[in-house]
Design a protein around this motif. Structure first.
Motif, PDB file in Angstrom:
ATOM      1  N   GLY A  87      46.315  50.365   6.137  1.00  0.00           N
ATOM      2  CA  GLY A  87      46.901  49.969   7.406  1.00  0.00           C
ATOM      3  C   GLY A  87      46.556  50.911   8.547  1.00  0.00           C
ATOM      4  N   GLU A  88      45.430  51.615   8.442  1.00  0.00           N
ATOM      5  CA  GLU A  88      44.992  52.518   9.503  1.00  0.00           C
ATOM      6  C   GLU A  88      43.992  51.776  10.390  1.00  0.00           C
ATOM      7  N   GLY A  89      44.527  50.981  11.298  1.00  0.00           N
ATOM      8  CA  GLY A  89      43.663  50.153  12.132  1.00  0.00           C
ATOM      9  C   GLY A  89      42.682  50.942  12.964  1.00  0.00           C
ATOM     10  N   LYS A  90      43.063  52.131  13.338  1.00  0.00           N
ATOM     11  CA  LYS A  90      42.207  52.969  14.175  1.00  0.00           C
ATOM     12  C   LYS A  90      40.957  53.459  13.439  1.00  0.00           C
ATOM     13  N   LEU A  91      41.059  53.614  12.114  1.00  0.00           N
ATOM     14  CA  LEU A  91      39.977  54.243  11.353  1.00  0.00           C
ATOM     15  C   LEU A  91      38.644  53.507  11.445  1.00  0.00           C
ATOM     16  N   PRO A  92      38.564  52.223  11.058  1.00  0.00           N
ATOM     17  CA  PRO A  92      37.267  51.546  11.169  1.00  0.00           C
ATOM     18  C   PRO A  92      36.781  51.428  12.609  1.00  0.00           C
ATOM     19  N   ILE A  93      37.713  51.320  13.548  1.00  0.00           N
ATOM     20  CA  ILE A  93      37.315  51.255  14.953  1.00  0.00           C
ATOM     21  C   ILE A  93      36.667  52.567  15.375  1.00  0.00           C
ATOM     22  N   SER A  94      37.223  53.680  14.899  1.00  0.00           N
ATOM     23  CA  SER A  94      36.659  54.989  15.230  1.00  0.00           C
ATOM     24  C   SER A  94      35.240  55.136  14.708  1.00  0.00           C
ATOM     25  N   GLY A 104      28.261  44.478  22.003  1.00  0.00           N
ATOM     26  CA  GLY A 104      29.179  43.762  22.887  1.00  0.00           C
ATOM     27  C   GLY A 104      30.325  43.080  22.179  1.00  0.00           C
ATOM     28  N   PHE A 105      30.908  43.748  21.185  1.00  0.00           N
ATOM     29  CA  PHE A 105      32.018  43.192  20.418  1.00  0.00           C
ATOM     30  C   PHE A 105      33.344  43.838  20.818  1.00  0.00           C
ATOM     31  N   ILE A 106      34.416  43.075  20.703  1.00  0.00           N
ATOM     32  CA  ILE A 106      35.767  43.638  20.686  1.00  0.00           C
ATOM     33  C   ILE A 106      36.077  43.987  19.234  1.00  0.00           C
ATOM     34  N   LEU A 107      36.644  45.161  19.006  1.00  0.00           N
ATOM     35  CA  LEU A 107      37.079  45.559  17.671  1.00  0.00           C
ATOM     36  C   LEU A 107      38.596  45.669  17.653  1.00  0.00           C
ATOM     37  N   ILE A 108      39.221  45.051  16.668  1.00  0.00           N
ATOM     38  CA  ILE A 108      40.675  45.093  16.537  1.00  0.00           C
ATOM     39  C   ILE A 108      41.022  45.447  15.096  1.00  0.00           C
ATOM     40  N   GLY A 109      41.878  46.439  14.908  1.00  0.00           N
ATOM     41  CA  GLY A 109      42.269  46.874  13.565  1.00  0.00           C
ATOM     42  C   GLY A 109      43.754  46.714  13.327  1.00  0.00           C
ATOM     43  N   SER A 110      44.127  46.047  12.253  1.00  0.00           N
ATOM     44  CA  SER A 110      45.538  45.863  11.918  1.00  0.00           C
ATOM     45  C   SER A 110      46.159  47.174  11.456  1.00  0.00           C
ATOM     46  N   ASN A 111      47.350  47.472  11.959  1.00  0.00           N
ATOM     47  CA  ASN A 111      48.115  48.645  11.514  1.00  0.00           C
ATOM     48  C   ASN A 111      49.160  48.280  10.462  1.00  0.00           C
ATOM     49  N   ASN A 112      49.207  47.023  10.061  1.00  0.00           N
ATOM     50  CA  ASN A 112      50.252  46.574   9.136  1.00  0.00           C
ATOM     51  C   ASN A 112      49.716  46.041   7.819  1.00  0.00           C
ATOM     52  N   SER A 113      48.563  45.415   7.839  1.00  0.00           N
ATOM     53  CA  SER A 113      47.976  44.893   6.610  1.00  0.00           C
ATOM     54  C   SER A 113      47.500  46.057   5.752  1.00  0.00           C
ATOM     55  N   LYS A 114      47.971  46.113   4.505  1.00  0.00           N
ATOM     56  CA  LYS A 114      47.607  47.229   3.633  1.00  0.00           C
ATOM     57  C   LYS A 114      47.789  46.827   2.175  1.00  0.00           C
TER      58      LYS A 114
END
Length: 475
Positions: A87-94, A104-114
């Motif tokens: 649930g570390e949504g920031k990690l793959p985005i980083s 030219g993509f938007i990246l969105i990471g879930s902080n709840n799905s785990k």
């Protein structure tokens, strides 16, 4: 040590857990924490990682996001939703923000799905995430993709299979969907990425070659030198490029001939080198991969010719049969070791793991990689057994399995952490602190978890415990 093997091990080939989902450590200096969703929505912070935006209809759910620097609400953008097993949504985005910027993509990471969340709840989280972000951001509804690692890949794949609005999925380190569908869809793209020492390697190879075969699903599996982890940015670049090429096939107006030529020219040169050196296996693999990537977009005559010639060779036939035999051998070894967890004593394990490590050092490349995968699988098995024994407070079992965990994975900080927990529950402050010190030396960083873990209640107020925690920087 003789106790019933915990039920968790029945699904070892399917489950991937906290301990082993090692990841690249991203540079997050350009990120920002901002839970005021209204402010974020109004200002649209571009070119920065936003760690947390709370969902309007449920403030307990949130997501991380990266918008390209040139993002404008006047245009629409393709989007990738990322699912991390913790649930570390920031990690793959980083890790992949530079690729999002490049393509030219938007990246969105879930902080709840785990990992550990029931499928029904996972669906609710995803549904809420999709609705919230579509409301906030200018998303191209025809270019929605999912991405996941380990347990997150299983969620991403399952969601893709049941959702006709998702164009494709990138699965890293796992592939079998988190849930079966009575009416799975086709007509989407699957891109798999797996390390050659990942304990889920055979699962992903079989999924690509067998499960997806004959379906209306364009698919490919790319391997890299690595273990069970989010792939690096450079490796993931192939995944983003795969999405772009599939879009060019579907929407001819987006086709970029000069960019395709730029990418494929060095591949043509590599093919000629393999052919001149009579490297048949390499020729076969390269031509097959290139056809998968570029069919319908450029002249692939040389690659089709090379593929047919190499495919019909006895060398390739032997190579493919050896691969299948190795997959079978790997599964056999895993099953034997699982049984040994219930039947063999620590002396046997010490001797067996010593032999396994020796085979890794001296064996042929493919055999060495297979044995590394088996060792990684054993690390996962030992983690799960130790964790469950500690939860149930069966200290004799926790003692046994934690020793095996350290034996098979001596540089894993979690192995040392669990060993410290066993010592703490046994009342041995000195050994517990020493094990914690080793955990920190091997990369343990979660101070909050350590300070709140009930395993250490008996030693928490000791001077030694307080001293060792100073070696961990605040979260």
């Amino acid at each position: 040590m003789r106790i019933l093997l915990f039920v968790l091990l029945l699904s070892l080939s399917f489950v991937t857990c906290f301990y082993s989902c090692s990841t690249n450590t991203p540079n997050t200096n350009n990120s920002t924490n901002d839970s005021d969703s209204t402010n974020v929505t109004k200002n649209i912070l571009t070119g920065q990682i936003i760690d947390r935006i709370a969902c309007d209809n449920d403030s307990s759910q949130s997501f991380a996001v990266y918008l390209p620097k040139k993002y404008s609400s006047e245009k629409t953008y393709p989007v990738i939703y990322a699912f991390d097993p913790h649930g570390e949504g920031k990690l793959p985005i980083s890790i992949y923000k530079d690729l999002a910027e490049q393509y030219g993509f938007i990246l969105i990471g879930s902080n709840n799905s785990k990992n550990g969340i029931a499928w029904d709840e996972s669906q609710k989280i995803a549904k809420n995430l999709f609705a919230e972000t579509r409301k906030r951001f200018s998303i191209n509804e025809q270019r929605i993709y999912l991405m996941g690692f380990s347990g997150g890949a299983r969620i991403a794949n399952a969601l893709t299979i049941i959702n006709g609005g998702i164009r494709g999925v990138i699965c890293c380190g796992a592939a079998i969907p988190a849930a079966n569908s009575d009416s799975p869809r086709g007509n989407y793209t699957f891109f798999g990425l797996v390390g050659n020492t990942d304990f889920n390697y055979t699962e992903m190879a079989k999924y690509d070659m067998l499960d997806l075969a004959g379906n209306n699903i364009k698919h490919i599996l790319v391997t890299f030198d690595g273990k069970h982890e989010w792939p690096s940015k450079d490796i993931m670049n192939e995944g983003f490029w795969w999405l772009e090429l599939n879009e060019m096939r579907k929407n001819i107006s987006t086709k970029n001939d000069s960019l395709i030529t730029e990418h494929i020219q060095p591949i043509r040169e590599q093919l000629e080198t393999y052919k001149q050196k009579k490297q048949t296996i390499e020729t076969f693999n390269l031509s097959r991969k290139t056809i998968n990537f570029y069919d319908g977009l450029t002249d692939l005559g040389a690659f089709y010719e090379a593929y047919k010639l190499s495919q019909s060779s006895s060398e390739v036939d032997t190579y493919l049969k050896q691969q299948e035999a190795m997959w079978a051998e790997e599964e056999k070894l895993k099953n034997e070791y699982i049984q040994a967890l219930q039947k063999k004593d620590f002396t046997w394990w010490n001797e067996s793991i010593t032999k396994l490590n020796q085979k890794i050092k001296t064996g042929k490349t493919e055999n060495a990689l297979m044995n590394k995968r088996v060792l990684g699988f054993l690390s996962l098995a030992a983690y799960m057994q130790t964790s469950e024994a500690l939860k149930q407070n069966v200290l004799s079992a926790a003692e046994f399995y934690s020793k095996i965990y350290l034996l098979v994975d001596p540089v894993n900080s979690e192995a040392h952490y669990f060993r410290a927990g066993v010592y703490a529950k046994q009342g041995d402050t000195k050994q517990a602190v020493n094990a914690l010190s080793n955990a920190i030396k091997n990369g343990y960083t979660d101070l909050s978890r350590l300070q709140n873990d009930t395993m250490f209640d008996t030693i928490r107020n000791t001077t030694e415990f307080k001293e060792v925690t100073k070696g961990i920087p605040p979260n």
